[in-house]
Design an enzyme around this catalytic site. Structure first.
Site, mmCIF file in Angstrom:
data_model
loop_
_atom_site.group_PDB
_atom_site.id
_atom_site.type_symbol
_atom_site.label_atom_id
_atom_site.label_comp_id
_atom_site.label_asym_id
_atom_site.label_seq_id
_atom_site.Cartn_x
_atom_site.Cartn_y
_atom_site.Cartn_z
ATOM 1 N N THR A 1 -2.006 -1.749 10.737
ATOM 2 C CA THR A 1 -2.957 -0.951 9.757
ATOM 3 C C THR A 1 -4.197 -1.071 9.977
ATOM 4 O O THR A 1 -4.733 -1.865 10.724
ATOM 5 C CB THR A 1 -2.486 -1.969 8.223
ATOM 6 O OG1 THR A 1 -1.255 -1.794 8.051
ATOM 7 C CG2 THR A 1 -3.328 -1.263 7.223
ATOM 8 N N ARG B 1 10.645 2.860 2.849
ATOM 9 C CA ARG B 1 9.901 1.573 2.551
ATOM 10 C C ARG B 1 8.157 1.929 2.418
ATOM 11 O O ARG B 1 7.919 2.790 3.108
ATOM 12 C CB ARG B 1 10.277 0.688 4.070
ATOM 13 C CG ARG B 1 9.489 -0.360 3.847
ATOM 14 C CD ARG B 1 8.079 -0.570 4.798
ATOM 15 N NE ARG B 1 7.384 -1.934 5.084
ATOM 16 C CZ ARG B 1 6.296 -2.259 5.439
ATOM 17 N NH1 ARG B 1 5.733 -1.085 5.529
ATOM 18 N NH2 ARG B 1 5.966 -3.112 5.371
ATOM 19 N N ASP C 1 2.139 -2.989 1.684
ATOM 20 C CA ASP C 1 1.370 -3.290 0.745
ATOM 21 C C ASP C 1 -0.152 -2.272 0.651
ATOM 22 O O ASP C 1 -0.735 -2.213 -0.105
ATOM 23 C CB ASP C 1 0.907 -4.900 1.092
ATOM 24 C CG ASP C 1 0.040 -4.997 2.415
ATOM 25 O OD1 ASP C 1 0.752 -4.650 3.188
ATOM 26 O OD2 ASP C 1 -1.207 -5.492 2.391
ATOM 27 N N THR D 1 -3.952 -6.580 6.308
ATOM 28 C CA THR D 1 -2.974 -6.062 7.395
ATOM 29 C C THR D 1 -2.033 -7.037 7.618
ATOM 30 O O THR D 1 -2.409 -8.376 7.658
ATOM 31 C CB THR D 1 -3.892 -5.506 8.717
ATOM 32 O OG1 THR D 1 -2.840 -5.245 9.785
ATOM 33 C CG2 THR D 1 -4.549 -6.721 9.183
ATOM 34 N N GLY D 2 -0.830 -6.681 7.883
ATOM 35 C CA GLY D 2 0.299 -7.836 8.368
ATOM 36 C C GLY D 2 1.714 -7.551 7.801
ATOM 37 O O GLY D 2 1.927 -6.434 7.582
ATOM 38 N N GLY E 1 3.793 -6.729 5.425
ATOM 39 C CA GLY E 1 3.673 -5.982 4.037
ATOM 40 C C GLY E 1 4.512 -6.603 2.831
ATOM 41 O O GLY E 1 4.097 -6.772 1.717
#
Length: 307
Positions: free
Chosen positions: A171, A199, A202, A222-223, A225
């Protein structure tokens, strides 16, 4: 003029062993260009909202990041893009998910916010709204890159039952405080390689991956989600700063620790109402950069860099 802008280009397994010198240099160049785009607006007394949109649009057009052109592929081999933007002045927001033909998802999210009738649009209907607003379309195949096709093929060859939870090319996002003291945040993503069934992570969810409130902070995440959604990271950082009086660093570190305790990893960039910016991550690296009025820009990738 006390303005600040920070950007990220994804957190994950970013180490000197996993990135080639060309990938390292390319990521730094992209981050620097995004910072420059946002800072140019802030330096002429522009708004934080304009600055974060400009910065994210640069990263969306850069195929080295997982947003817009260069987005990862779903399990079915398609592109599905998500984005959100939020104005800290009145907490107005716009978000889109499952976009497939609008060149700049963050510009579309901004258009949703400006229209004002809704906050969150999805799928083909969001692209129809983009057409109604006169936003640029991407030509067929424009979003796809050879590297993303290679990653997708590798996933399918391995059974295709997982997805890239490491998010090593994840992201993108930006947060800013302008000279008038207003905050804004924007985030854009292609999601995770091999995602299924529409899907949504976040990034486009207001209060999870994206948040801005002039009373406290602006946040872009970011990561992993699924875990950031469960914690409501953006709003949780806000609550700790605004209601508990925590510092940006203490609030961000505590919330990311909560994500990690659930099994997720990632990072966040945060700017406060007094102007300082902060970032934190629980992965080996995060593509990141920031600059403030009168200062020199800082760009970094690895965990052992001081930036």
């Amino acid at each position: 003029m006390n303005w600040t802008i920070a950007v990220h280009g994804g957190a994950g397994r970013l180490t000197r062993d996993t990135l080639t010198p060309e990938q390292d240099a390319g990521a730094r160049a992209g981050l620097a260009a995004a910072i420059d785009a946002g800072a140019a607006i802030l330096a002429r007394d522009g708004s934080a909202l304009d600055a974060v949109e400009a910065a994210v649009r640069v990263l969306e057009d850069d195929p080295r990041f997982n947003a817009g052109r260069g987005a990862v592929l779903t399990h079915a081999g398609a592109i599905e893009l998500d984005a959100a933007i939020m104005d800290g002045r009145d907490r107005s927001a716009g978000a889109v998910t499952g976009v497939t033909r609008t060149r700049s998802p963050v510009a579309l999210a901004r258009a949703v916010m400006a229209d004002g009738r809704h906050v969150f649009l999805a799928g083909a209907a969001a692209d129809v709204f983009a057409d109604d607003q006169g936003l640029d379309r991407a030509a067929p195949g424009w979003f796809e890159t050879d590297e993303r096709r290679r990653q997708h093929a590798e996933l399918i060859a391995g059974g295709g039952d997982g997805f890239d939870v490491d998010m090593k090319y994840g992201t993108v996002g930006a947060v800013a405080r302008d000279a008038a003291g207003h905050l804004a945040a924007a985030t854009s993503t292609g999601g995770v390689t091999g995602k299924r069934w529409g899907r949504i992570g976040d990034s486009p969810v207001i209060g999870a991956g994206t948040w801005a409130d002039d009373r406290s902070v602006a946040v872009s995440c970011t990561g992993s989600g699924e875990y950031f959604l469960r914690v409501g990271v953006g709003h949780e950082i806000d609550a700790r700063v605004r209601l508990a009086g925590a510092t940006l660093a203490a609030a961000t570190d505590a919330v990311l620790a909560e994500v990690e305790a659930l099994g997720g990893t990632g990072g966040a960039i945060v700017v406060g109402r007094e102007g300082p910016a902060h970032w934190a991550f629980t992965t080996p690296g995060m593509n990141r950069g920031m600059v403030s009025a009168g200062g020199a820009a800082v760009v970094a990738i690895y965990g052992d860099e001081c930036g």
